[in-house]
Design a protein around this motif. Structure first.
Motif, short mmCIF file in Angstrom:
data_model
loop_
_atom_site.label_atom_id
_atom_site.label_comp_id
_atom_site.label_asym_id
_atom_site.label_seq_id
_atom_site.Cartn_x
_atom_site.Cartn_y
_atom_site.Cartn_z
N LEU A 220 68.23 -68.42 59.24
CA LEU A 220 69.29 -67.45 59.47
C LEU A 220 69.07 -66.20 58.63
CD1 LEU A 220 72.08 -66.72 60.70
CD2 LEU A 220 73.11 -67.77 58.68
N GLN A 221 68.65 -66.39 57.40
CA GLN A 221 68.41 -65.25 56.52
C GLN A 221 67.31 -64.36 57.07
OE1 GLN A 221 70.08 -64.04 54.14
NE2 GLN A 221 68.66 -62.54 53.25
N ARG A 222 66.25 -64.97 57.60
CA ARG A 222 65.16 -64.16 58.17
C ARG A 222 65.64 -63.35 59.37
NH1 ARG A 222 62.34 -68.97 57.24
NH2 ARG A 222 62.28 -69.52 59.47
N GLN A 223 66.53 -63.93 60.17
CA GLN A 223 67.05 -63.21 61.34
C GLN A 223 67.93 -62.04 60.91
OE1 GLN A 223 65.30 -64.44 63.85
NE2 GLN A 223 64.79 -65.97 62.26
N ARG A 224 68.70 -62.26 59.84
CA ARG A 224 69.53 -61.17 59.32
C ARG A 224 68.66 -60.05 58.74
NH1 ARG A 224 73.19 -61.90 55.12
NH2 ARG A 224 74.39 -60.16 56.01
#
Length: 318
Positions: A220-224
């Motif tokens: 999720l962090q990478r997508q953000r």
């Protein structure tokens, strides 16, 4: 068009800039409005002359005459500035007159009284009204711009690189992704949560819970980070290239990935991964922004498209 682009970069904050040149323009090529009243309020006039040589007094007088007639005819009010713009600039005599407003007014009135081809376009009453207005006007409104001065200003506008084929200015670093989840992330984050919950129904109820999940939190962090990278590119484009350039890039990314997104996939996670992979394989070399973009931007654009309702990872029938 060049003058309208240039005017966006001057120090004055214009409410609107309109290109009015053409038949019936009443001597106004580009009008830059300082208020919402347009030609009825404070404004600046930029008059372009595409002559081979420098502008002369005989070139300027008919245009000044046309301006005063537009005012007495109530077509517009007198502008704060009336600027002659020409690739070759103004000749020595005209430059001297523009530098001495009082002498410029005297020369205009003398020419007006002497008559000639330019004055024959107006009737006697109009000419008298023009003379009365000119006699009481501040001729310091009449100015000129040298082409090199315009280039210095135009270079700071979003249009310069596109018009002259120059390199884009350096793109600032993206910066840290905010820790707090912003309201304008809600839609694409919800779609990512649907992906994770499809894989593991107990993984978390929302993005806040997913963020601390051992397996899905880093994803999720990478997508953000990708989303914020694309947002940084969008903001950079706003100040560096013509309006709509970033939106064209978004549109081409959408066109390039939509078939992949609509294909059958075993899961929403497979669809997401396939679309992100496809975005990195697109041939986007023709875009003005490609020289300052990176793979992360393309993935972030996919999340922008999801945020705008144009991509979805978990299909209804999956």
């Amino acid at each position: 068009m060049f003058i309208a682009e240039w005017a966006t970069g001057v120090a004055v904050s214009y409410r609107q800039i309109k290109q009015l040149g053409g038949s019936g323009d009443r001597g106004v090529d580009v009008a830059a409005f300082k208020t919402d009243d347009g030609l009825e309020g404070a404004w600046d006039c930029f008059q372009a002359k595409h002559y081979v040589g420098s502008l002369t007094w005989s070139d300027a007088f008919p245009e000044m005459l046309k301006l005063f007639h537009g005012v007495v005819d109530a077509f517009y009010c007198l502008p704060d500035r009336y600027v002659f713009v020409s690739p070759r600039g103004c000749g020595q005599t005209l430059n001297r007159l523009l530098s001495k407003p009082t002498e410029l007014r005297r020369r205009f009135l003398e020419q007006l009284d002497a008559g000639g081809a330019a004055t024959r376009l107006y009737d006697g009453r109009s000419l008298q009204s023009i003379r009365d207005l000119a006699d009481s006007s501040d001729f310091s409104i009449f100015q000129s711009l040298e082409f090199n001065e315009m280039l210095d200003v135009h270079r700071k506008t979003p249009y310069y690189a596109d018009r002259f084929g120059a390199s884009l200015p350096a793109r600032p670093a993206v910066g840290q992704t905010p820790t707090a989840l912003a309201p304008d992330e809600a839609i694409y984050l919800k779609k990512l949560v649907d992906v994770y919950k499809e894989q593991d129904p107990v993984s978390g109820a929302d993005a806040h819970e997913i963020a601390s999940h051992a397996k899905y939190g880093p994803h999720l962090q990478r997508q953000r980070e990708a989303f914020y990278s694309a947002e940084a590119l969008r903001l950079y484009a706003r100040d560096s290239v013509p309006d709509g350039t970033f939106e064209l890039l978004q549109e081409d990314v959408h066109t390039g990935v939509i078939d992949t997104a609509e294909a059958n996939h075993a899961s929403g996670l497979d669809r997401l991964r396939a679309v992100l992979t496809q975005s990195g394989q697109l041939d986007l070399g023709a875009h003005a922004l490609i020289s300052v973009s990176k793979l992360q931007d393309r993935q972030g654009i996919c999340h922008q498209l999801a945020n705008g309702g144009r991509l979805t990872w978990v299909a209804v029938n999956e």
